[in-house]
Design an enzyme around this catalytic site. Structure first.
Site, PDB file in Angstrom:
ATOM      1  N   ASP A   1      38.309  35.362  20.838  1.00  0.00           N
ATOM      2  CA  ASP A   1      38.677  36.598  21.542  1.00  0.00           C
ATOM      3  C   ASP A   1      40.188  36.789  21.591  1.00  0.00           C
ATOM      4  O   ASP A   1      40.918  35.855  21.899  1.00  0.00           O
ATOM      5  CB  ASP A   1      38.182  36.533  23.001  1.00  0.00           C
TER       6      ASP A   1
ATOM      7  N   ILE B   1      29.145  39.949  24.092  1.00  0.00           N
ATOM      8  CA  ILE B   1      30.537  39.537  23.927  1.00  0.00           C
ATOM      9  C   ILE B   1      30.803  38.118  24.434  1.00  0.00           C
ATOM     10  O   ILE B   1      31.855  37.538  24.170  1.00  0.00           O
ATOM     11  CB  ILE B   1      31.476  40.566  24.600  1.00  0.00           C
TER      12      ILE B   1
ATOM     13  N   CYS C   1      44.839  39.564  42.307  1.00  0.00           N
ATOM     14  CA  CYS C   1      45.945  38.698  41.919  1.00  0.00           C
ATOM     15  C   CYS C   1      45.489  37.757  40.816  1.00  0.00           C
ATOM     16  O   CYS C   1      44.313  37.449  40.706  1.00  0.00           O
ATOM     17  CB  CYS C   1      46.397  37.859  43.101  1.00  0.00           C
TER      18      CYS C   1
ATOM     19  N   HIS D   1      31.898  48.128  32.451  1.00  0.00           N
ATOM     20  CA  HIS D   1      32.693  48.319  33.665  1.00  0.00           C
ATOM     21  C   HIS D   1      31.960  49.170  34.692  1.00  0.00           C
ATOM     22  O   HIS D   1      32.431  49.348  35.801  1.00  0.00           O
ATOM     23  CB  HIS D   1      34.045  48.931  33.304  1.00  0.00           C
TER      24      HIS D   1
ATOM     25  N   GLU E   1      48.248  37.223  52.224  1.00  0.00           N
ATOM     26  CA  GLU E   1      47.778  37.848  53.467  1.00  0.00           C
ATOM     27  C   GLU E   1      47.388  39.310  53.252  1.00  0.00           C
ATOM     28  O   GLU E   1      46.435  39.799  53.857  1.00  0.00           O
ATOM     29  CB  GLU E   1      48.870  37.789  54.545  1.00  0.00           C
TER      30      GLU E   1
HETATM   31  N1  GLN Z   1      34.203  36.292  25.796  1.00  0.00           N
HETATM   32  C1  GLN Z   1      34.792  36.884  26.959  1.00  0.00           C
HETATM   33  C2  GLN Z   1      33.705  37.358  27.901  1.00  0.00           C
HETATM   34  O1  GLN Z   1      32.659  37.736  27.420  1.00  0.00           O
HETATM   35  C3  GLN Z   1      35.682  38.051  26.579  1.00  0.00           C
HETATM   36  C4  GLN Z   1      36.355  38.665  27.775  1.00  0.00           C
HETATM   37  C5  GLN Z   1      37.367  39.738  27.453  1.00  0.00           C
HETATM   38  O2  GLN Z   1      37.378  40.338  26.404  1.00  0.00           O
HETATM   39  N2  GLN Z   1      38.241  40.037  28.336  1.00  0.00           N
HETATM   40  O3  GLN Z   1      33.881  37.401  29.104  1.00  0.00           O
HETATM   41 ZN    ZN Z   2      36.648  42.467  26.410  1.00  0.00          ZN
END
Ligand code: GLN
Ligand code: ZN
Length: 757
Positions: A593, A425, A510, A688, A22
């Site tokens: 990873d 990545i 969460c 980010h 909530e």
């Molecule tokens: N392979 C994942 C991605 O590209 C790696 C995510 C991570 O490092 N937290 O989302």
């Molecule tokens: Zn990462």
């Protein structure tokens, strides 16, 4: 509460957010403007009151009060103490609170980092040298008074210790000087609590269990000596590990009680060795607040009885705040009963604490104990060891942990790429449409064929875009994955999923960690289909994309019946088979990873080698079977490698991609200085931030990078996955990244040519 020698019960904090999240909904409503501040606060007060009621009904004697939070309890204390960095001083109230937490245009938020070795994140207070904090404990005291109306004498206010607070803060001053500023504020607060008729206050000082703890003796003694002069009984609370070398002096501090965690570390041995002062209350944290399994009552009781022999004035407690577990296992009606019956979330843990205290006090609890025993027996039948998995583990040989050739010899056999190869990545933007497809499939509204067709179309588009951008090594984009751990856990046997098992990660965020409950194996390939679809659309290499064993384990609730190392190895064996299947399907590169490898580091440095030894072995087991021709990549999105670099080397990955853009090249520098010989992906684009980095910015970072790490070892990539970004940001950013890599590649070629003329 009046006391003979009967054991009492205490809590150190309760599950957060509400049973149905909530608070999350209220917060997000407030931030979007759909909900007013009064409605938000009403929800918050309501949930806090419910948490008290639940604990009251469970019969807890000392109930934690004031630890529930709108965003983060460390931010609460920073605010109450008036530790407001100057950039926020023009703001006030809730507005300022949330801007400190989340930032605003031109006002960067406080930094966020992990709370000790948990998966909870707190906001790092900033203590400015000239800070002259003006506290305001009004909110805290109001909640305490409110609690007194419901809980009476059971109200047990939770205060964050000034020592822990300062040690976790960003500050330039001397610890002692900063403490001297804060202590009078704490003194006043304790006095106000005393005037309210509070019988005892909890002061939480978890910093004492870290490697730093034993060096803090002077500061800690000064703190508790001064606070003792108020006269209100202080209960010093520690958790997450044992007190180690600090134990002998901590137990002598002028406090009424000390809480220790008996579920982690070696506190029991310390009690055995050094004893415990007979005039102090011992808070025995025996019910694990960080995992989801029921206790084995006989074993726990035996420990408690031994403790009671040393410390007659005993309290039975969860090992820490219950914020690390979900609310109620009884809500998990979709789980098989034998499993659900051995799960213990916050409500069940309260019942366990109460049961243990009753048993310790001589009440007849035989029937309840027998019931739990029976539940564990049924669980053992429901989830027996898997003979193949056990056999495979028993048969492991040293060479299973080794690639068949050393790095130098693998290098020439692996795909040859232009200098400064570019890649990403793994994940690409998860658009609302992609999420909708996954949700519809989950609800059974579209067939598997329809769903796969939609995913495949997305993969095809993603490959086309990557080719247009000009990246050298492509990925399929991870559109079929909600979460990098959940996806694999759902494909593996041995993991269970809850419906309501949410725990706070930070703020309103969460997570619902999978529960690792049985032997892990892989019934069928997990990623091969998507890899094949992607590779079928391009001549360029596509990386297979897996989540590593240590991250799988660290982001789940682990088992308690076998060591974590063994659990990691089981997962590693499943991944090893996946690597082989990817190779068979034509993959020449596989990325595994491990973003959570560093997070798993124990709080005490002396325990690092043991953890790192099996954690790295698990990675090696997952990847060691790869052919020398297969290039193994790994990705770690954090910026501290200096202290674990030798272990990073031992992973023996061919390419390591790192977070580097926010650390201002510090990460790369550390790695280069340590003499790392394998290839490194310089994370030049900060995923980010929605900002699109310019070619110039990226060039700049690459140039400084190349001053430390030779071009032969350097890759170019974003610093993490792109799934939270939008295509409109990602495409131009990656184009700039590729342009920068190409420009630099050409410059280098020219200087080489000039050199050879
Ligand atoms: N392979 C994942 C991605 O590209 C790696 C995510 C991570 O490092 N937290 O989302
Ligand atoms: Zn990462």
């Amino acid at each position: 509460m009046a006391h003979d020698m009967t054991a009492q019960t205490m809590t150190l904090g309760y599950a957060r957010m509400g049973k149905r999240r909530e608070l999350k909904k209220a917060l997000e409503g407030f931030w979007s403007g759909a909900l007013g501040s009064e409605a938000l606060l009403a929800t918050f007060w309501d949930l806090e009151t419910q948490a008290w009621q639940t604990q009251l009904q469970a019969g807890i004697d000392y109930i934690a009060v004031g630890e529930q939070t709108l965003y983060d309890h460390v931010l609460d204390w920073a605010t109450w103490l008036g530790l407001i960095p100057s950039r926020f001083r023009g703001l006030s109230g809730l507005d300022r609170y949330f801007v400190m937490a989340r930032g605003r245009e031109g006002l960067p938020a406080l930094e966020m980092t992990k709370w000790f070795d948990t998966n909870y994140h707190y906001l790092v207070p900033e203590i400015e040298p000239e800070a002259d904090p003006s506290p305001n404990f009004g909110d805290f005291l109001e909640r305490v008074r409110w609690a007194q109306g419901i809980l009476g004498e059971r109200t047990s206010p939770v205060v964050l210790s000034p020592v822990t607070l300062l040690c976790l803060s960003q500050r330039s001053g001397d610890l002692r000087a900063d403490l001297e500023k804060l202590l009078p504020l704490y003194w006043d607060l304790l006095q106000e609590l005393q005037q309210l008729g509070i019988p005892e206050v909890q002061i939480h000082d978890p910093i004492l269990v870290t490697s730093q703890g034993s060096g803090l003796q002077e500061a800690v003694e000064m703190t508790y000596r001064q606070l003792a002069t108020v006269g209100i009984p202080v209960h010093l609370v520690t958790y997450f590990d044992d007190l180690g070398e600090a134990y002998p002096w901590v137990v002598q501090l002028p406090v009424a009680g000390i809480s220790l965690d008996f579920t982690r570390g070696h506190n029991l041995d310390l009690v055995r060795t050094y004893g415990f002062p007979a005039d102090k209350i011992l808070g025995a944290g025996v019910v694990d607040a960080r995992n989801v399994w029921k206790i084995q009552p006989e074993a726990v009781l035996a420990g408690l009885q031994e403790l009671q022999g040393v410390a007659p004035n005993l309290r039975v407690q969860p090992s820490a705040s219950l914020q690390f577990v979900p609310h109620d296992a009884a809500l998990e009606t979709q789980l098989p009963e034998p499993l659900r019956n051995v799960l213990s979330f916050a409500e069940q843990k309260l019942a366990e604490v109460a049961l243990l205290a009753r048993a310790l006090n001589g009440e007849d609890t035989a029937a309840q104990q027998a019931e739990i025993r029976q539940q564990w027996q049924s669980f053992a039948q429901f989830s027996p060891p898997n003979p193949q998995v056990r056999q495979a583990l028993a048969n492991l040989k040293l060479q299973d942990f080794e690639r068949s050739l050393p790095y130098e010899q693998r290098l020439s056999r692996q795909v040859q790429l232009p200098p400064l190869p570019t890649t990403t990545i793994g994940s690409f933007p998860q658009t609302p449409e992609v999420r909708q497809w996954r949700a519809k499939y989950k609800r059974g509204e579209v067939s598997q064929a329809e769903y796969e067709a939609a995913i495949d179309a997305e993969i095809a588009k993603c490959i086309r875009i990557q080719e247009e951008i000009g990246l050298d090594v492509l990925v399929h984009g991870e559109f079929e994955r909600t979460d990098m751990v959940e996806y694999f856990a759902q494909k593996l046997e041995g993991f269970a999923f809850t419906e309501h098992g949410w725990v706070q990660s930070y703020g309103s965020r969460c997570v619902r960690p999978p529960i690792l409950y049985g032997d892990v194996f892989r019934p069928q390939p997990m990623t091969v289909r998507e890899f094949q679809v992607a590779q079928s659309h391009t001549q360029k290499p596509v990386k297979g994309m897996l989540t590593g064993p240590v991250t799988m384990l660290n982001w789940s609730f682990p088992r308690v019946d076998i060591p974590r190392r063994e659990q990691a190895f089981q997962i590693a064996l499943a991944l090893r088979a996946e690597v082989a299947d990817l190779e068979a399907a034509g993959a020449v590169m596989v990325q595994v990873d491990e973003p959570a490898l560093r997070e798993g580091l124990p709080l005490k440095k002396e325990r690092w080698p043991e953890y790192l030894s099996w954690a790295v072995d698990a990675f090696r087991l997952a990847t060691g079977g790869a052919k020398p021709e297969t290039q193994i990549h790994t990705h770690m999105c954090y910026s501290e490698f200096g202290d674990i670099i030798e272990h990073i080397e031992r992973l023996d990955a061919d390419v390591l991609s790192i977070e580097n853009s926010r650390s201002n090249n510090k990460t790369l520098l550390q790695i280069a200085q340590a003499g790392y010989r394998h290839q490194v992906g310089n994370g030049v684009y900060d995923v980010h931030s929605p900002a699109v980095p310019s070619v110039e910015q990226i060039l700049q970072q690459l140039r400084t990078g190349l001053a430390h790490l030779p071009v032969e070892q350097t890759w170019v990539n974003p610093d993490c996955g792109l799934k939270t970004r939008r295509w409109e940001e990602v495409i131009p950013a990656l184009k700039n990244m590729v342009a920068a890599a190409h420009q630099l590649g050409e410059e280098l070629l020219e200087t080489q040519l000039e050199g050879s003329l």
